[in-house]
Structures are given as structure tokens and as C-alpha cells.
Scaffold this motif. Structure first.
Motif, PDB file in Angstrom:
ATOM      1  N   UNK A  20       0.840  -1.202   0.000  1.00  0.00           N
ATOM      2  CA  UNK A  20       0.000   0.000   0.000  1.00  0.00           C
ATOM      3  C   UNK A  20       0.873   1.250   0.000  1.00  0.00           C
ATOM      4  N   UNK A  21       1.905   1.255   0.833  1.00  0.00           N
ATOM      5  CA  UNK A  21       2.840   2.390   0.867  1.00  0.00           C
ATOM      6  C   UNK A  21       3.431   2.623  -0.520  1.00  0.00           C
ATOM      7  N   UNK A  22       3.773   1.543  -1.224  1.00  0.00           N
ATOM      8  CA  UNK A  22       4.384   1.637  -2.545  1.00  0.00           C
ATOM      9  C   UNK A  22       3.359   1.832  -3.669  1.00  0.00           C
ATOM     10  N   UNK A  23       2.097   1.937  -3.292  1.00  0.00           N
ATOM     11  CA  UNK A  23       0.992   2.092  -4.262  1.00  0.00           C
ATOM     12  C   UNK A  23       0.913   0.901  -5.211  1.00  0.00           C
ATOM     13  N   UNK A  24       1.143  -0.292  -4.669  1.00  0.00           N
ATOM     14  CA  UNK A  24       1.080  -1.523  -5.450  1.00  0.00           C
ATOM     15  C   UNK A  24      -0.175  -2.336  -5.150  1.00  0.00           C
ATOM     16  N   UNK A  25      -1.053  -1.833  -4.298  1.00  0.00           N
ATOM     17  CA  UNK A  25      -2.295  -2.518  -3.945  1.00  0.00           C
ATOM     18  C   UNK A  25      -3.450  -1.757  -4.598  1.00  0.00           C
ATOM     19  N   UNK A  26      -4.017  -2.297  -5.671  1.00  0.00           N
ATOM     20  CA  UNK A  26      -4.966  -1.538  -6.491  1.00  0.00           C
ATOM     21  C   UNK A  26      -6.291  -1.181  -5.808  1.00  0.00           C
ATOM     22  N   UNK A  27      -6.759  -1.963  -4.860  1.00  0.00           N
ATOM     23  CA  UNK A  27      -8.065  -1.711  -4.249  1.00  0.00           C
ATOM     24  C   UNK A  27      -8.000  -0.852  -2.995  1.00  0.00           C
ATOM     25  N   UNK A  28      -6.904  -0.151  -2.782  1.00  0.00           N
ATOM     26  CA  UNK A  28      -6.717   0.633  -1.560  1.00  0.00           C
ATOM     27  C   UNK A  28      -7.540   1.915  -1.611  1.00  0.00           C
ATOM     28  N   UNK A  35       5.125  12.383   3.726  1.00  0.00           N
ATOM     29  CA  UNK A  35       6.440  11.749   3.547  1.00  0.00           C
ATOM     30  C   UNK A  35       6.752  10.670   4.583  1.00  0.00           C
ATOM     31  N   UNK A  36       5.950  10.582   5.659  1.00  0.00           N
ATOM     32  CA  UNK A  36       6.237   9.616   6.724  1.00  0.00           C
ATOM     33  C   UNK A  36       5.124   8.609   6.989  1.00  0.00           C
ATOM     34  N   UNK A  37       3.889   8.947   6.622  1.00  0.00           N
ATOM     35  CA  UNK A  37       2.748   8.092   6.963  1.00  0.00           C
ATOM     36  C   UNK A  37       1.789   7.951   5.784  1.00  0.00           C
ATOM     37  N   UNK A  38       0.992   6.883   5.852  1.00  0.00           N
ATOM     38  CA  UNK A  38      -0.092   6.659   4.907  1.00  0.00           C
ATOM     39  C   UNK A  38      -1.300   6.203   5.722  1.00  0.00           C
ATOM     40  N   UNK A  39      -2.488   6.686   5.350  1.00  0.00           N
ATOM     41  CA  UNK A  39      -3.729   6.275   6.006  1.00  0.00           C
ATOM     42  C   UNK A  39      -4.705   5.782   4.946  1.00  0.00           C
ATOM     43  N   UNK A  40      -5.427   4.713   5.292  1.00  0.00           N
ATOM     44  CA  UNK A  40      -6.319   4.082   4.330  1.00  0.00           C
ATOM     45  C   UNK A  40      -7.387   3.288   5.064  1.00  0.00           C
ATOM     46  N   UNK A  41      -8.441   2.940   4.340  1.00  0.00           N
ATOM     47  CA  UNK A  41      -9.483   2.078   4.898  1.00  0.00           C
ATOM     48  C   UNK A  41      -9.029   0.625   4.815  1.00  0.00           C
ATOM     49  N   UNK A  56       5.452   4.859   6.789  1.00  0.00           N
ATOM     50  CA  UNK A  56       5.870   4.422   5.451  1.00  0.00           C
ATOM     51  C   UNK A  56       7.035   3.442   5.522  1.00  0.00           C
ATOM     52  N   UNK A  57       7.897   3.597   6.506  1.00  0.00           N
ATOM     53  CA  UNK A  57       8.957   2.598   6.710  1.00  0.00           C
ATOM     54  C   UNK A  57       8.359   1.379   7.381  1.00  0.00           C
ATOM     55  N   UNK A  58       8.847   0.210   7.003  1.00  0.00           N
ATOM     56  CA  UNK A  58       8.356  -1.024   7.620  1.00  0.00           C
ATOM     57  C   UNK A  58       8.853  -1.116   9.068  1.00  0.00           C
ATOM     58  N   UNK A  59       7.910  -1.126   9.982  1.00  0.00           N
ATOM     59  CA  UNK A  59       8.170  -1.307  11.404  1.00  0.00           C
ATOM     60  C   UNK A  59       7.204  -2.408  11.848  1.00  0.00           C
ATOM     61  N   UNK A  60       7.692  -3.553  12.325  1.00  0.00           N
ATOM     62  CA  UNK A  60       6.787  -4.665  12.614  1.00  0.00           C
ATOM     63  C   UNK A  60       5.871  -4.467  13.824  1.00  0.00           C
ATOM     64  N   UNK A  61       6.338  -3.767  14.848  1.00  0.00           N
ATOM     65  CA  UNK A  61       5.540  -3.633  16.072  1.00  0.00           C
ATOM     66  C   UNK A  61       6.054  -2.459  16.899  1.00  0.00           C
ATOM     67  N   UNK A  62       5.380  -2.174  17.992  1.00  0.00           N
ATOM     68  CA  UNK A  62       5.720  -1.008  18.808  1.00  0.00           C
ATOM     69  C   UNK A  62       7.115  -1.116  19.414  1.00  0.00           C
TER      70      UNK A  62
END
Length: 155
Positions: A20-28, A35-41, A56-62
Motif C-alpha cells: 500500500x505504501x508503494x501504491x502496489x495494492x490496487x483496491x486501496x 512523507x512519513x505516513x499513509x492512512x487508508x481504509x 511508510x517505513x516497515x516497522x513490525x511492532x511497537x
């Protein structure tokens, strides 16, 4: 991990949120990007208006989250919570961030749920009506956590 071609973010192959961050998920259904975050349903929202906020950077957990990213994520979550409130006019709102399978994390890319709530929604209670922990158990864990909190200040 690889550096994504479109945004320079650190992404993990096979991670649906990195896609989704890379805009590779078409149904998003994206609602916000900076530049740091993305929000979506999410594909299956708990309620109408349910929104996910991800770094936007891959972070697995808190436990893998650095303070700068945490600050940015919190700031955007607050701003988007206001947007969701204005758009949906809910009776209440849950902010949920889960870590680990037992805590219901199903995608291992840190994400915050903004969930507008109504008395008639299907989500239901998220806390048990009561627990049966003894005062001794509560005191023991209280002391352990207080001790660890003292170490946090010194780090």
C-alpha cells in the motif's frame, strides 16, 4: 528489506501494508499520505470510517518503533481522528494499536486503527466486564513495572 523505488521508504517484500505504501495494492482506499505516513481504509472495516494509519517505513511492532516515528504517527493519528469525527459524526471513537498475534495483530507492519463508534455498531465491548486478579498479583506486577519504568528514565 529493500528501499522502495517510488518513495525511498524501507519496505519488506510480501508485507501488504508495504505494498500500500508503494501504491502496489490496487483496491486501496487511501485517505491521507505524507512523507512519513499513509492512512487508508481496511478491506474489512469494523465500522464505516474505520481508518488505518501506518508509517511508510516497515516497522513490525511497537517494540521496533523509534521515538521520532512514534511522534509523527501520533500527531497524524490525532489529526486524522478529528477528520474522521467531522466526516462520520460518531458517538465515540476507539484508537487501537495491537502487537503480536495474541493481541490480534494480523499484519506485522505497525498500524493504528481509528475506529468511529456508535451504540448500534457490531464491534461490541473490547474490555472484559470484570477480572479476578488478586491484590497480591496486582501489587507484584505493579512493582515490576515501576522498577522497569525507573530504568526507562535512565536510558
Amino acid at each position: 528489506m529493500v528501499v522502495g523505488p517510488r518513495c525511498g521508504s524501507i519496505v519488506t517484500n510480501g508485507c501488504p501494508f508495504c505494498e500500500i505504501v508503494q501504491r502496489e495494492a490496487p483496491d486501496t482506499r487511501e485517505v491521507y499520505r505524507d512523507e512519513h505516513t499513509v492512512a487508508f481504509f481496511p478491506l474489512e472495516p469494523a465500522t464505516l470510517g474505520h481508518t488505518l494509519v501506518v508509517p511508510r517505513n516497515h516497522v513490525p511492532d511497537i517494540w521496533s518503533l523509534d521515538e521520532e516515528t512514534a511522534s509523527r504517527l501520533a500527531r497524524i493519528t490525532l489529526r486524522l481522528s478529528h477528520a474522521v469525527r467531522r466526516a462520520t459524526r460518531p458517538e465515540g471513537l476507539n484508537i487501537i494499536q495491537s502487537n503480536g498475534k495474541v493481541a490480534t495483530q494480523t499484519v506485522f507492519h505497525l498500524h493504528v486503527h481509528i475506529v468511529p463508534r456508535w451504540s448500534t455498531d457490531k464491534l461490541g465491548r473490547i474490555w472484559p466486564p470484570e477480572t479476578s486478579y488478586s491484590e497480591t498479583q496486582k501489587d507484584e506486577i505493579w512493582e515490576l513495572i515501576r522498577r522497569e519504568c525507573g530504568r526507562v528514565v535512565r536510558e
